[in-house]
Each structure stands twice: as structure tokens, then as C-alpha cells.
Design an enzyme around this catalytic site. Structure first.
Site, PDB file in Angstrom:
ATOM      1  N   ASP A   1      -5.226   5.493  12.935  1.00  0.00           N
ATOM      2  CA  ASP A   1      -5.829   4.767  11.808  1.00  0.00           C
ATOM      3  C   ASP A   1      -6.442   3.458  12.298  1.00  0.00           C
ATOM      4  O   ASP A   1      -6.234   2.390  11.716  1.00  0.00           O
ATOM      5  CB  ASP A   1      -4.794   4.498  10.713  1.00  0.00           C
TER       6      ASP A   1
ATOM      7  N   GLY B   1       0.827  -1.193   0.000  1.00  0.00           N
ATOM      8  CA  GLY B   1       0.000   0.000   0.000  1.00  0.00           C
ATOM      9  C   GLY B   1       0.859   1.238   0.000  1.00  0.00           C
ATOM     10  O   GLY B   1       1.993   1.222  -0.457  1.00  0.00           O
ATOM     11  N   GLY B   2       0.290   2.344   0.544  1.00  0.00           N
ATOM     12  CA  GLY B   2       0.984   3.613   0.486  1.00  0.00           C
ATOM     13  C   GLY B   2       2.278   3.620   1.274  1.00  0.00           C
ATOM     14  O   GLY B   2       3.192   4.378   0.964  1.00  0.00           O
TER      15      GLY B   2
ATOM     16  N   GLY C   1       4.323   0.943   1.604  1.00  0.00           N
ATOM     17  CA  GLY C   1       5.289   0.063   0.965  1.00  0.00           C
ATOM     18  C   GLY C   1       4.763  -1.353   0.967  1.00  0.00           C
ATOM     19  O   GLY C   1       3.602  -1.585   0.641  1.00  0.00           O
TER      20      GLY C   1
ATOM     21  N   LYS D   1       7.976  -4.670   7.612  1.00  0.00           N
ATOM     22  CA  LYS D   1       7.298  -3.607   6.864  1.00  0.00           C
ATOM     23  C   LYS D   1       8.350  -2.654   6.322  1.00  0.00           C
ATOM     24  O   LYS D   1       8.969  -1.907   7.079  1.00  0.00           O
ATOM     25  CB  LYS D   1       6.296  -2.866   7.750  1.00  0.00           C
TER      26      LYS D   1
ATOM     27  N   VAL E   1       4.831  -5.466   2.981  1.00  0.00           N
ATOM     28  CA  VAL E   1       5.083  -6.269   4.176  1.00  0.00           C
ATOM     29  C   VAL E   1       5.565  -7.635   3.734  1.00  0.00           C
ATOM     30  O   VAL E   1       4.942  -8.281   2.886  1.00  0.00           O
ATOM     31  CB  VAL E   1       3.811  -6.418   5.040  1.00  0.00           C
TER      32      VAL E   1
END
Length: 842
Positions: free
Chosen positions: A151, A37-38, A40, A58, A42
Site C-alpha cells: 500500500d 480508518g479501516g 482502527g 496503532k 492511531v
């Protein structure tokens, strides 16, 4: 620590991930990519040593390697490494690859998003609430360590199975805050490098572009969204509600949208959809609506309040209300309507004779007082008839109460605090009311209990009842009555005592016109109200206006009550406090000396006003004449302990001031003993953030550093460190964070020190002070120097001290001398041990 060493400890991460040596794209032992995703990607990896375990690596995407990002990343990883809770996925390590790309090495959580797993297992509402409560406690743990998630959503709350039971694990804690960079992925958004989160789970303040004032209450809002979804299968803000590509209106939409209660959302769903949601919760749609309606509706909506000040103050408070709901106890979020009281009555026991008597006598006393007041100040017959009707309702209630007493169940003699506690529980459950008792009578009872708790020093219970009383009064929608006005003033006083003078002043100004209209401009109640108004006005930063109010009050008191009256002496005390706060110490002292002379001439030794002025004079003399201050404060402490008890907040405040007098006289053992007494009452009687609590923690550190930590004793030192760690450090003023960081890095024995937390606090303080050109930067640099000295990082300590000396204001030569003394100690230590602990070994 060099990035190469961090990477080596993980076991080859830097060589195995993209961006490592050679730029290969081989995950450790080649596992599939589990997430991208934004941020990077995993990678699933196996750490070979020193402990063999599965990890989630990550790796942040290219471009997130600016100097600013890396600085924030390094500071945040120190905070994240301190998280240790069963509901929080551990971060085992973090650093940067040789190619400069940051990474986290986290506990691998083979789990499923909490909403999906609850649906798969068809968990009933109670089981979902137990899981949700565990999540709240994990979030609270992180907040206490100064880390905000920002988040929270189902994909960041995974559920695994531990010993055959579902266990939630929160992942990605703090990563968004560590980066604070533009992101885009699966609904994660960033605007102008300042908005991070997922729209459906985002608080209004977090969605506001350019708003840096996002604290732990934003996570409480996100938890409210998660609870809503666990109950109803949908979020309050649906996909249809979200704007297209224009996010600028999101904050405004969240701030002004009124979400339906969870039970209403279910009621409005299509029949087939409602049955599907209920089936995933092991019940029918109708039973699910009944289970959610009431307490859970109120809990969810309070967590989702657009105004952060109206939400649950902490994740723990939200968890406690969920726990109360599960136990069929009264919740804080629920207004006291009659149906609710009836439901709780069915589930709980009958009132004991002690509780019934306290409530009955309180109702009788306050009803009679208010009835007489209303007859005097209300000329209209309609108001009089209403008061008579309320009095009749109270009479009916008293008859019912006394005829239902179970004499054999009264048991042993009860203390007043025990009786009040039972009365409070009974009142909140609603068992004490018949159908004929009006809302006005309910407001009276909550007000009486609030005042009683306040006088006993139990501020949390006092605030609960006073807010209930004010809330019911607001429901009445009529002109404020004398009791409602008194309740507003008492609530404002309590908010002031808890350290929020601005909020207290708002309440007082709202009530001021009512006091003048109902009681008259120079009545005893109005003058008492104006004295409190002046106190809060001065504390809120309006000293001249406060002085003007105090002078007018004193003039009216001398004219109405006489020069030697207790209330006049109290007004002299209040004016002296204001003069002292304005820097006019000599005027304050002369006025207090006159007030003490009048009090000794006209008032009994145990008179509250006499105790008050003697204690204030003692506090004022702390700098000028500590021996005299000690004598006066001893008198005050003896009087307050005799009347209020040794653990009352006013007694503790006096004990703290007496400790300061002992310290100034060099009587360190006596000071330490008194400060330890105060500390033992935190947070039971004083919250962590109360000025006396913070002062006691700081002064214990000062005594330890100047007189030797052995004087405090190891048990007191352990309690001090534990209390500092539990304090809401992120919410404290910079000066308080500085003081507590010094305690953490200097305490003895050294095994009690928490260098990581001290460093996190002091590095952030210095960084913020540099960014805002704070004149206190020199002060924080001195503290950072002491931390570096304790870490044996002498070169860095010397640099910090030298910067601090250069920045010390010319008008503070005492501070400059103290910093120079710290520098001399470090230079001497560096000569004796020239090996710097932070130097790289050859």
C-alpha cells in the site's frame, strides 16, 4: 511471549487504549487522535521506560481478533521488527491488549506526505528524485527481509527534517499483509478478503480478485505511480478513470490501459494547471517538460509495466536507474535511439583507443560473417543490396573511428574485461555511431558484446546487451537474420543459466522455425540450436521430448560430422545429461564413458568438448564412486581455470562439484576450502539465487554441522550468514529456504545466528506445507525441531520431531534415522536441562 508482557514493555498501552482493562478511551497522556480508518485508530503516546520516546500506537479495530488474524499478525510482527533502515519507520513493539485487540507501537513520524512536502518546499526535479531514490532503497531493504508493503502511496511516505535536510520515512510497512482482512477507508479496498491497497497506486496483479501471486514487484509498480506523481502532480490513473463501486474491472483496466509518459501528461494539461505544477517545482512548464522527457519518461513507464516480468525486477534496480539519470549516465529502461546517443555524447568523454579497437574489430568480424551468410542464404537482390548498404555503413564508421583515435590517451595496457567495460559504456551512450550506421549494425554490436560478456562470465552485462540486440532487431520489423537468431539463442541460454528454464524455452521455440528456414535442418548451427533446445525442454519438465531431440541430434552429428568429431562428442554429453535427469543413470554413465574414450582418442586435452565430458562423468560418479569423481573433476577444474579463470561461473560450478566429492570422501577441510571460494564470488560473479550459490551456502552449513564450524573459520561463517541474509529469500523454492534457515539457526559462533529470520522462514514453511498437504512437511518439521533445539525450547522440538517421524515416507528410511538421531539429542539435552526456555517463569 504473553500479551501482558508486551503491553507492559510499552508502558501502559493496554490500559490506556480502548479495549484495555475497563474499556476506557484514554490515550496515553491524552493526545488527539492522529489517524483513523479501516484498521482502527492511531494514538500518540509517550513511552516512559526503559527509554523515554514518542510513539504512534496503532490499535486495530474490534473484530480483527480472529485466530487466523492473530497468527498472521504474530508472524508478520517478527518480520517487521527486523526492519532497520533510515527510510523506514521502526516498529518498536507489537502485541495484543488483554481485551484481545492487536496493536503496533511504531516510531512516531511527525511528517508530511512526500508529494505535499515536495510541493511546499518547491523542490526541483533533481531533489525530488533524490528523495524518491531514498524511498526505493528503504523498500528494497524491506523486500530483502521478506516484507512487502502492498500500500505504498504518499500518505504512507512521510517526509521529516533531519539535520536541516528532508528525510523520507515509510510507514505502515507490512500491516496490510499482516492482516489480509476486509478493509474500507479512504480508498483502501478489499474484495473477497483478498484485495488490499489503494486503487490509484495498485498494480494489476494486486487488483485481481483471488490472486495470491503478489510479490515485491507489486511495490515496484506502486513506486512507479509515486514517481509519476512526484514529476507531474497527478497519478497515471486519475479519479475519473476509476470505476464507481464495482471494483471487478479494475485489474483488467490496469492491465490494458496504456498510460501516457509523464511529459505527455504535462503537455496535455491546461496551460494554467501546467504552470502551477511547474511553479511547485521551481521552474516553468516548458522547462519541466524538457527535464522529464526522455530518461524519466522511460523510467516511470518501465516501473508501470502491467506485466511484472517487464518491470524493474527490484526496487534497487529502479533506484539505480534514477541514480544513473541524475548522473547523466545510460539508463536500463531507455531504448538506444540516435537522439539519446547524441545527448549522452555531449555529456560524456570521447572513446579511448582500446574501446574503439574492440568495437571496430567486433563490427568488422561480425559484419563480414553475416554478409557472407546473407549472400549464401538470401537469393533475393533486395536482401543483398541491404547487406551491402550495411557493410558500407560499417566501413564508414570504421574510417571515422580510426581517424578519431587519441593515441596519447590510450594509457597503460588494458585487460580485455576493462576494454569490454569501456566499450559497453561507449556503445550504450551512443558515442561510437555516426548518423549513417543502421539499426542492424547496432544490433550486431550489442550481440557481439553480449556474447563476449557471457563467455567472460559476466551474465548481467551479457543479458543487458543481448536484450538490447533483440529489442533493436524487433524494431527492424523484418524477417529474422542469422545474427538475430543467434542472439535469441544466446539470450535463451543466458536466461536458462540464471535459473529460468521455462522462459528460456519460450525464446527457443520462438526462434526454432527461423533456424530451420535460414540455416537448413541439419546445418551445424541448427543442430547446435536443437541441442540447447533439448537441454531447456528437459529442464522445463518435458523429459521424453528432450530425449527424442537429443537422439535425433546425435544421429545427425554422427552422420554429418563423424563419430569422433568434437561436436558429436558434445552431442553425446547432452544426451547423457538428459538420460541422467530422467533417472536412467546406467545408460548415462555408459554413454559418457564412450564419449570420454572418443575424446581422449581424438581431441586435445584442452578441447572444450573433452573437458565437458570428463567433468560430466565426474559429476555423475559423485554418488557411485566419489574417488573417481574427484580425479575427473580435478582435471576439469584445472582446465577450466586455465582457460576461463578461477572466478568464471563454469569454474565455480566445477569447484562446487569437486567440493561434493571431497565431502563424500570425508575430506571436510578440502570441501570447506572450495565452497568458501565459491561463496566469495556471490553475488559478484554468481547471483544469490543461482543453483551453485544456493548449493554452496547449504553445503557450508552441512560441513559446519557435521564436521564442526571451527573448520570453516569465523570469517567464512560471517560471510555465509551475511550472504544468506542478502539472498532474496521470499523468491526461493521452499527447500532452499529450509536449508538457509538451518544455516541461520545452527551457525557457530552463536553470536552470528539470526533466530528471528530462521523462525520466520521455518514457521511459514510448516504452515504452508500443512495448508497444502505438502509431502515434504516432515522435512520442514525436522528443521523446525532443530531450530527449537537451538532455542532450548526442547518440548516443542520433541513434538516437531515426533510429527516428522510419523510423516516420513516409508521409502525414506535414511531420513527417518536422521530425524530419530535429532530427537535422541534433544531428549538427552532435555534430561540434562529440563528447564524449557519457552516455559513461563513462576
Amino acid at each position: 511471549m504473553a500479551p501482558e508482557r508486551i503491553a507492559g514493555r510499552i508502558g501502559g498501552v493496554a490500559d490506556a487504549v480502548p479495549g484495555g482493562p475497563g474499556g476506557s478511551a484514554r490515550p496515553l497522556h491524552t493526545r488527539p487522535v492522529s489517524w483513523r480508518g479501516g484498521f482502527g485508530r492511531v494514538y500518540r503516546a509517550t513511552q516512559a521506560s526503559p527509554v523515554r520516546r514518542e510513539l504512534a500506537i496503532k490499535l486495530l479495530k474490534p473484530g480483527m481478533d480472529s485466530e487466523a488474524v492473530l497468527r498472521r499478525f504474530d508472524a508478520e510482527r517478527q518480520a517487521l521488527a527486523r526492519l532497520n533502515h533510515p527510510a523506514v519507520a521502526r516498529i518498536h513493539d507489537a502485541g495484543t491488549t488483554p481485551g484481545g485487540r492487536p496493536y503496533f507501537a511504531m516510531e512516531l513520524v511527525d511528517g508530511v506526505p512526500i508529494t505535499a512536502e515536495c510541493d511546499r518546499l518547491k523542490l526541483p526535479v533533481a531533489a525530488r528524485l533524490e528523495l524518491f531514490r531514498a524511498v526505493c532503497l528503504g523498500v528494497q531493504h524491506a523486500h530483502q527481509k521478506g516484507v512487502v508493503h502492498r500500500d505504498l502511496k504518499p500518505s504512507n511516505v512521510l517526509v521529516t527534517t533531519v539535520d536541516g535536510k528532508p528525510q523520507p520515512k515509510i510507514i505502515d510497512f507490512g500491516i496490510a499483509k499482516a492482516l489480509d482482512e476486509p478493509l474500507t477507508s479512504d480508498g483502501a479496498i478489499t474484495l473477497a478478503r483478498q484485495v488490499i491497497g489503494t486503487p490509484r497506486y495498485m498494480s494489476p496483479e494486486q487488483a485481481e480478485v483471488g490472486n495470491a501471486d503478489v510479490d515485491s514487484r507489486s511495490d515496484v509498480y506502486s513506486l512507479g505511480v509515486l514517481l509519476y506523481e512526484l514529476l507531474t502532480g497527478t497519478t497515471p490513473l486519475t479519479d475519473a478513470d476509476l470505476p464507481g463501486s464495482d471494483w471487478t474491472g479494475l485489474a483488467e483496466r490496469l492491465r490494458h490501459t496504456v498510460f501516457p509518459p509523464p511529459s505527455s501528461r504535462l503537455r496535455g494539461a491546461a496551460r494554467a494547471r501546467a504552470e502551477q505544477i511547474a511553479e511547485r517545482r521551481g521552474t516553468t512548464a516548458e522547462r519541466l517538460r524538457r527535464a522529464i522527457s526522455g530518461d524519466l519518461d522511460c523510467i516511470a513507464l518501465r516501473a508501470l509495466e502491467p506485466d511484472p516480468s517487464r518491470r524493474y525486477p527490484t526496487a534497487f534496480a529502479l533506484a539505480r536507474d534514477v541514480e544513473r539519470s541524475l548522473a547523466h549516465e545510460t539508463i536500463d529502461a531507455r531504448p538506444p535511439d540516435r537522439l539519446y546517443r547524441a545527448q549522452k555524447f555531449v555529456r560524456r568523454n570521447r572513446v579511448s583507443v582500446g574501446v574503439a579497437c574492440v568495437i571496430a574489430l567486433s563490427v568488422l568480424a561480425v559484419a563480414g560473417t553475416e554478409f557472407r551468410t546473407l549472400r549464401r542464404v538470401q537469393a533475393e537482390g533486395r536482401a543483398t543490396r541491404a547487406a551491402l548498404a550495411e557493410a558500407q555503413a560499417v566501413t564508414d564508421f570504421l574510417a571515422q573511428t580510426f581517424t578519431s583515435i587519441d593515441a596519447e590517451g590510450a594509457g597503460a595496457e588494458l585487460r580485455l574485461a576493462d576494454v569490454l567495460r569501456q566499450a559497453s559504456s561507449q556503445l550504450d551512450r551512443g558515442d561510437a555511431f555516426g548518423a549513417s550506421v543502421s539499426l542492424a549494425a547496432q544490433a550486431r554490436l550489442h550481440g557481439v558484446l553480449g556474447i563476449s560478456y557471457w563467455e567472460l562470465g559476466d551474465w548481467r552485462s551479457a543479458e543487458h546487451h543481448l536484450r538490447r540486440s533483440a529489442s533493436i532487431a524487433e524494431q527492424l520489423g523484418r524477417e529474422l537474420t542469422p545474427l538475430q537468431l543467434q542472439t535469441m539463442m544466446n539470450l535463451a541460454s543466458l536466461v536458462y543459466e540464471r535459473g529460468d528454464p521455462s522462459a528460456a524455452l519460450r525464446l527457443m521455440r520462438e526462434a526454432e522455425p527461423g533456424f530451420r528456414r535460414v540455416f537448413g535442418p541439419e546445418s551445424d548451427r541448427t543442430l547446435g540450436f536443437l541441442g540447447n533446445l533439448a537441454l531447456m525442454t528437459g529442464a522445463a519438465g518435458e523429459p521424453e521430448r528432450a530425449l527424442d531431440i537429443e537422439r535425433r541430434v546425435l544421429s545427425a552429428r554422427e552422420r554429418v560430422d563423424g563419430p569422433d568429431a568434437a561436436r558429436t562428442i558434445g552431442a553425446m554429453h547432452n544426451l547423457a545429461v538428459r538420460l541422467d535427469a530422467a533417472g536412467r543413470h546406467d545408460e548415462a554413465r555408459e554413454l559418457l564413458l564412450e564419449a570420454v574414450a572418443r575424446a581422449e582418442r581424438a581431441l586435445a586435452p584442452e578441447s572444450p568438448e573433452r573437458v565437458l565430458v570428463v567433468g560430466e562423468l565426474g559429476s555423475l560418479e559423485l554418488v557411485r564412486d566419489p574417488a573417481s569423481a574427484k580425479h575427473l573433476l580435478r582435471q576439469t577444474l584445472a582446465s577450466r581455470e586455465a582457460t576461463l579463470g578461477p572466478e568464471h561461473p563454469r569454474s565455480l560450478h566445477t569447484a562446487y562439484n569437486l567440493a561434493l566429492a571431497h565431502y563424500r570422501l570425508g575430506e571436510h577441510a578440502e570441501a570447506a576450502g572450495l565452497l568458501a571460494r565459491v561463496l566469495a564470488c556471490v553475488p559478484g560473479r554468481l547471483p544469490h539465487e543461482h543453483p551453485v550459490s544456493l548449493g554452496a551456502m547449504n553445503m557450508l552449513g552441512v560441513v559446519g554441522m557435521h564436521a564442526g564450524w571451527a573448520l570453516l573459520g569465523e570469517a567464512t561463517a560471517e560471510r555465509l550468514v551475511a550472504t544468506v541474509r542478502d539472498a532474496p529469500l521470499h523468491a526461493l523454492a521452499p527447500s532452499h529456504r529450509n536449508d538457509l534457515a538451518l544455516v541461520l539457526c545452527t551457525v557457530e559462533p552463536a553470536r552470528l545466528r539470526d533466530m528471528d529470520l530462521a523462525e520466520l522462514l521455518l514457521v511459514a514453511l510448516v504452515s504452508d506445507a500443512e495448508a497444502h498437504a505438502d509431502p515434504d512437511l516432515y522435512f520442514f518439521l525436522d528443521s523446525l525441531g532443530q531450530l527449537r533445539h537451538a532455542q532450548a525450547r526442547y518440548a516443542e522440538a520433541i513434538t516437531a520431531y515426533q510429527r516428522a517421524i510419523n510423516l516420513t515416507p516409508p521409502e525414506r528410511p535414511d531420513h527417518r534415522r536422521e530425524i530419530e538421531a535429532h530427537l535422541a539429542l534433544t531428549l538427552a539435552a532435555h534430561r540434562v536441562n529440563p528447564i524449557d526456555a519457552n516455559a513461563e517463569p513462576e
